[in-house]
Design a protein around this motif. Structure first.
Motif, PDB file in Angstrom:
ATOM      1  N   MET A 271      66.812  50.502  23.550  1.00  0.00           N
ATOM      2  CA  MET A 271      66.041  49.059  23.725  1.00  0.00           C
ATOM      3  C   MET A 271      63.733  50.053  25.008  1.00  0.00           C
ATOM      4  N   TYR A 272      64.012  51.142  23.769  1.00  0.00           N
ATOM      5  CA  TYR A 272      62.701  52.051  24.885  1.00  0.00           C
ATOM      6  C   TYR A 272      61.501  51.671  23.031  1.00  0.00           C
ATOM      7  N   TRP A 273      60.762  52.071  23.646  1.00  0.00           N
ATOM      8  CA  TRP A 273      60.366  52.104  21.836  1.00  0.00           C
ATOM      9  C   TRP A 273      59.875  54.140  21.018  1.00  0.00           C
ATOM     10  N   THR A 274      60.188  53.994  20.740  1.00  0.00           N
ATOM     11  CA  THR A 274      59.900  55.624  20.324  1.00  0.00           C
ATOM     12  C   THR A 274      58.536  56.352  19.997  1.00  0.00           C
ATOM     13  N   TRP A 275      57.734  55.063  19.091  1.00  0.00           N
ATOM     14  CA  TRP A 275      56.623  55.664  18.633  1.00  0.00           C
ATOM     15  C   TRP A 275      55.455  55.077  19.775  1.00  0.00           C
ATOM     16  N   ASN A 276      55.900  54.690  20.503  1.00  0.00           N
ATOM     17  CA  ASN A 276      54.320  53.787  21.440  1.00  0.00           C
ATOM     18  C   ASN A 276      55.100  53.733  22.675  1.00  0.00           C
ATOM     19  N   SER A 277      55.339  54.574  23.505  1.00  0.00           N
ATOM     20  CA  SER A 277      55.689  54.213  25.126  1.00  0.00           C
ATOM     21  C   SER A 277      55.510  52.667  25.269  1.00  0.00           C
TER      22      SER A 277
ATOM     23  N   LEU B 122      55.666  63.240  29.200  1.00  0.00           N
ATOM     24  CA  LEU B 122      56.162  63.731  28.856  1.00  0.00           C
ATOM     25  C   LEU B 122      57.616  64.276  28.796  1.00  0.00           C
ATOM     26  N   ASP B 123      58.204  63.241  29.211  1.00  0.00           N
ATOM     27  CA  ASP B 123      59.964  62.710  29.549  1.00  0.00           C
ATOM     28  C   ASP B 123      60.001  62.397  27.694  1.00  0.00           C
ATOM     29  N   MET B 124      59.247  61.420  27.710  1.00  0.00           N
ATOM     30  CA  MET B 124      59.589  60.283  26.687  1.00  0.00           C
ATOM     31  C   MET B 124      58.328  61.167  25.662  1.00  0.00           C
ATOM     32  N   GLN B 125      57.857  62.633  25.467  1.00  0.00           N
ATOM     33  CA  GLN B 125      57.350  62.561  24.459  1.00  0.00           C
ATOM     34  C   GLN B 125      58.667  63.031  22.458  1.00  0.00           C
ATOM     35  N   ALA B 126      58.965  63.227  23.599  1.00  0.00           N
ATOM     36  CA  ALA B 126      60.975  63.918  22.220  1.00  0.00           C
ATOM     37  C   ALA B 126      61.395  62.868  21.252  1.00  0.00           C
ATOM     38  N   LEU B 127      60.835  61.687  21.912  1.00  0.00           N
ATOM     39  CA  LEU B 127      61.732  60.544  21.611  1.00  0.00           C
ATOM     40  C   LEU B 127      60.654  60.562  20.015  1.00  0.00           C
ATOM     41  N   ALA B 128      59.615  60.374  20.049  1.00  0.00           N
ATOM     42  CA  ALA B 128      58.035  60.725  18.863  1.00  0.00           C
ATOM     43  C   ALA B 128      58.796  61.330  17.611  1.00  0.00           C
ATOM     44  N   PRO B 129      59.101  62.238  17.802  1.00  0.00           N
ATOM     45  CA  PRO B 129      59.634  62.954  16.851  1.00  0.00           C
ATOM     46  C   PRO B 129      60.732  63.142  16.553  1.00  0.00           C
ATOM     47  N   ILE B 130      62.195  62.767  16.603  1.00  0.00           N
ATOM     48  CA  ILE B 130      63.371  63.248  16.895  1.00  0.00           C
ATOM     49  C   ILE B 130      63.584  61.513  15.616  1.00  0.00           C
TER      50      ILE B 130
ATOM     51  N   PHE C  89      62.803  40.382  16.705  1.00  0.00           N
ATOM     52  CA  PHE C  89      62.084  40.214  17.722  1.00  0.00           C
ATOM     53  C   PHE C  89      61.707  41.210  18.509  1.00  0.00           C
ATOM     54  N   HIS C  90      61.107  42.741  18.955  1.00  0.00           N
ATOM     55  CA  HIS C  90      61.382  43.701  19.898  1.00  0.00           C
ATOM     56  C   HIS C  90      59.790  42.761  20.732  1.00  0.00           C
ATOM     57  N   LEU C  91      60.583  42.113  22.163  1.00  0.00           N
ATOM     58  CA  LEU C  91      58.776  41.760  22.696  1.00  0.00           C
ATOM     59  C   LEU C  91      59.292  42.892  23.734  1.00  0.00           C
ATOM     60  N   GLY C  92      57.673  43.144  24.264  1.00  0.00           N
ATOM     61  CA  GLY C  92      57.349  44.179  24.996  1.00  0.00           C
ATOM     62  C   GLY C  92      56.138  44.647  25.149  1.00  0.00           C
ATOM     63  N   GLY C  93      55.969  45.627  25.916  1.00  0.00           N
ATOM     64  CA  GLY C  93      54.197  46.110  26.112  1.00  0.00           C
ATOM     65  C   GLY C  93      53.960  45.705  27.960  1.00  0.00           C
TER      66      GLY C  93
END
Lengths: 231, 338
Positions: A130-136, B122-130, A159-163
């Protein structure tokens, strides 16, 4: 200080399963078409289109119980409610049964502070998906399934709603009048969501923005207290 | 016999001491004259064991879908933790990404991460490349499951966090701990500032030019403000990368990218978010002659500057004083030997 307390409580949010006879609790009951929601089972959308719901998950945080306008209870924890995890549908409130309440409120989603404060465990652990990896940022509401209304790959809707950044802050306050009972049952009628969400072939919204805010307001409107007799 | 018993007891005591040992706290030292770090250490106190775990994770390809790519694949310690000589990086199965891997250093002062600031902590950064299909191509919860199934990691997590539970939170915090120790503050520039060395005449001239032309955005001592700017790069026709706007949705953020630090810039070629410039000379030529007009062009660049060819040479001489070989070859930063 406030921040560390909030964070501390959110860390505890994974610790569910308190004794059930402790007192008050919130019970979420996912519904579709006036019947209990069954994931992965064929169903019909309000307009008669065949569909399947494969996933319904959402965050509930900042739970408040009110008694004549005064806050009788506040829980700053963040809870992940998952239609596929019966245990997650019941949120225990650690307060005496004698506490009176005539209305409740909660935040459907995660507030800004918890969105910008790094890694958390429990229900907020990024392994929950439930956490976006590409955009915190946390996904406040995730509803997935298939419908022939959708011309997407495999007819999927997502539908993944957040922001959390203005002007597209996504989490929504939900306020409900309740009858004073031990367990407050809250119905989550996803039919109401579908009545509008899929209009115009809109089958995937997965990033923060205007559409996500509009749909989050819609999601917040599907919660209600049943008027019929108690369970 | 008695001796044997005593030895056994001593061994048990030692064993108990070894297993019950609390993680050893590590103090985060702020280099003299630097601002306060932005990272909140109260939520993730540095310990020797946490740093060691993070370091092991950083170098472990278990984080990727094909168990070949690790963080260090694109962030090599010897080149200030960047993917030297790669305009953009390649991930699992040699898939090519769209951006130049940033050099990693002084991350405790970072305001946001990635070229477009898409990551807020910073804690959440690694999620992106992984998770990125062109980088490590893994599902984060699957990474955690893989770590849980190893023989080694439960013990390393116990040492760092008190019990063997391997969670996403702990994994990310351990990685942060290692990355927070990557401090580059011992370049010739730093020694000059500390009064231990002097610039050559050419470096001093370059420094004066730097202060006049570059320091607003590449602000010392971090050599970045951590903000975003459009530095006049032509939109790349292959990636059509609009930078910050993709994150915020705000048109005025179009073509804005993170202002990178200039520390260790000697090692971090090629330059810019897409690695389009091979040398510092190309970069400076761009700032003098190659700026592409745009409504969002940084105000600092709107007046053409008059850096002569000789000025550019002097400026490069100064930029090379930002190289920190102690940082690049610090044995504490390299592949963990065990």
């Amino acid at each position: 200080m406030v921040r560390s307390v909030a964070i501390f409580f959110c860390l505890l949010s994974g610790l569910q399963g308190l004794p059930q006879d402790r007192g008050r609790a919130l019970r979420f009951v996912p519904f579709v078409n006036a019947g209990p929601l069954q994931l992965d089972e064929p169903l019909f959308l309000p307009d008669g289109t065949p569909a399947t719901i494969t996933q319904l998950r959402f965050y509930v945080s900042q739970i408040r119980f009110f008694d004549q306008g005064h806050i009788a209870f506040f829980d700053s924890s963040c809870y992940l409610v998952d239609a596929g995890e019966p245990k997650s549908l019941l949120i225990q409130a650690d307060l005496p049964r004698s506490t009176h309440a005539d209305s409740i409120s909660f935040l459907l989603g995660i507030d800004s502070l918890n969105n910008v404060s790094g890694a958390f465990g429990g229900d907020l652990d990024p392994t929950k998906g439930m956490y976006w990896t590409w955009n915190s940022g946390y996904i406040n509401w995730k509803l997935e399934g298939t419908s022939t209304k959708c011309t997407t790959v495999k007819n999927e809707f997502q539908f993944h709603l957040g922001g959390y950044l203005p002007p597209y802050f996504n989490a929504q306050q939900v306020g409900l009048k309740v009858k004073d009972e031990g367990v407050f049952t809250v119905e989550v009628d996803v039919s109401k969501f579908f009545a509008q969400a899929l209009l115009g072939g809109r089958c995937s919204v997965m990033s923060p923005g205007k559409d996500a805010v509009e749909l989050a307001k819609l999601a917040a409107s599907v919660f209600s207290i049943p008027s019929r007799g108690e369970e | 016999m008695r001796n044997k018993v005593l030895t056994a007891i001593a061994a048990l005591v030692l064993f108990a001491a070894a297993t019950d040992r609390q993680p050893v706290a590590v103090e985060f030292r702020i280099p003299k004259g630097w601002p306060q770090p932005r990272y909140d250490f109260a939520n993730n106190p540095l310990t020797q064991e946490g740093i060691a775990l993070g370091r092991k994770l950083f170098y472990d390809p278990i984080l990727s879908a094909d168990s070949i790519v690790s963080c260090s694949s694109c962030h090599l310690s010897y080149t200030a933790f960047t993917h030297v000589d790669h305009a953009v990086s390649h991930g699992i199965r040699d898939r090519i990404g769209t951006r130049n891997s940033p050099a990693l250093m002084n991350l405790a002062w970072g305001r946001s991460f990635m070229w477009d600031g898409a990551v807020n902590h910073l804690d959440m950064q690694a999620l992106a490349p992984i998770s990125h299909p062109d980088e490590m191509g893994e599902d984060f919860s699957h990474v955690i499951q893989k770590l849980q199934r190893t023989e080694r990691y439960p013990e390393l997590f116990r040492r760092a966090f008190g019990d063997e539970a391997i969670t996403g939170e702990r994994m990310l915090k351990a990685l942060s701990q290692f990355e927070l120790t990557l401090i580059s503050a011992y370049s010739k520039y730093d020694r000059v500032k500390a009064g231990a060395e002097v610039f050559t005449q050419q470096e001093a001239k370059g420094y004066a030019l730097f202060l006049a032309h570059c320091n607003t955005c590449h602000h010392e001592p971090l050599f970045t403000t951590g903000e975003f700017a459009n530095n006049g790069l032509r939109v790349d026709t292959i990636y059509n990368d609009l930078g910050r706007m993709k994150v915020t949705g705000v048109p005025t953020d179009s073509l804005q990218f993170k202002i990178p630090t200039l520390r260790n810039i000697e090692f971090s070629f090629p330059y810019m978010h897409d690695g389009r410039f091979k040398s510092l000379r190309h970069v400076l030529d761009h700032y003098v002659e190659g700026l592409s007009p745009s409504p969002t062009l940084a105000a600092e660049l709107s007046n053409s500057n008059s850096l002569t060819k000789d000025d550019r040479t002097d400026l490069i001489a100064f930029l090379l004083t930002l190289s920190d070989r102690d940082f690049c070859f610090d044995p504490e930063h390299g592949y963990p030997k065990e």
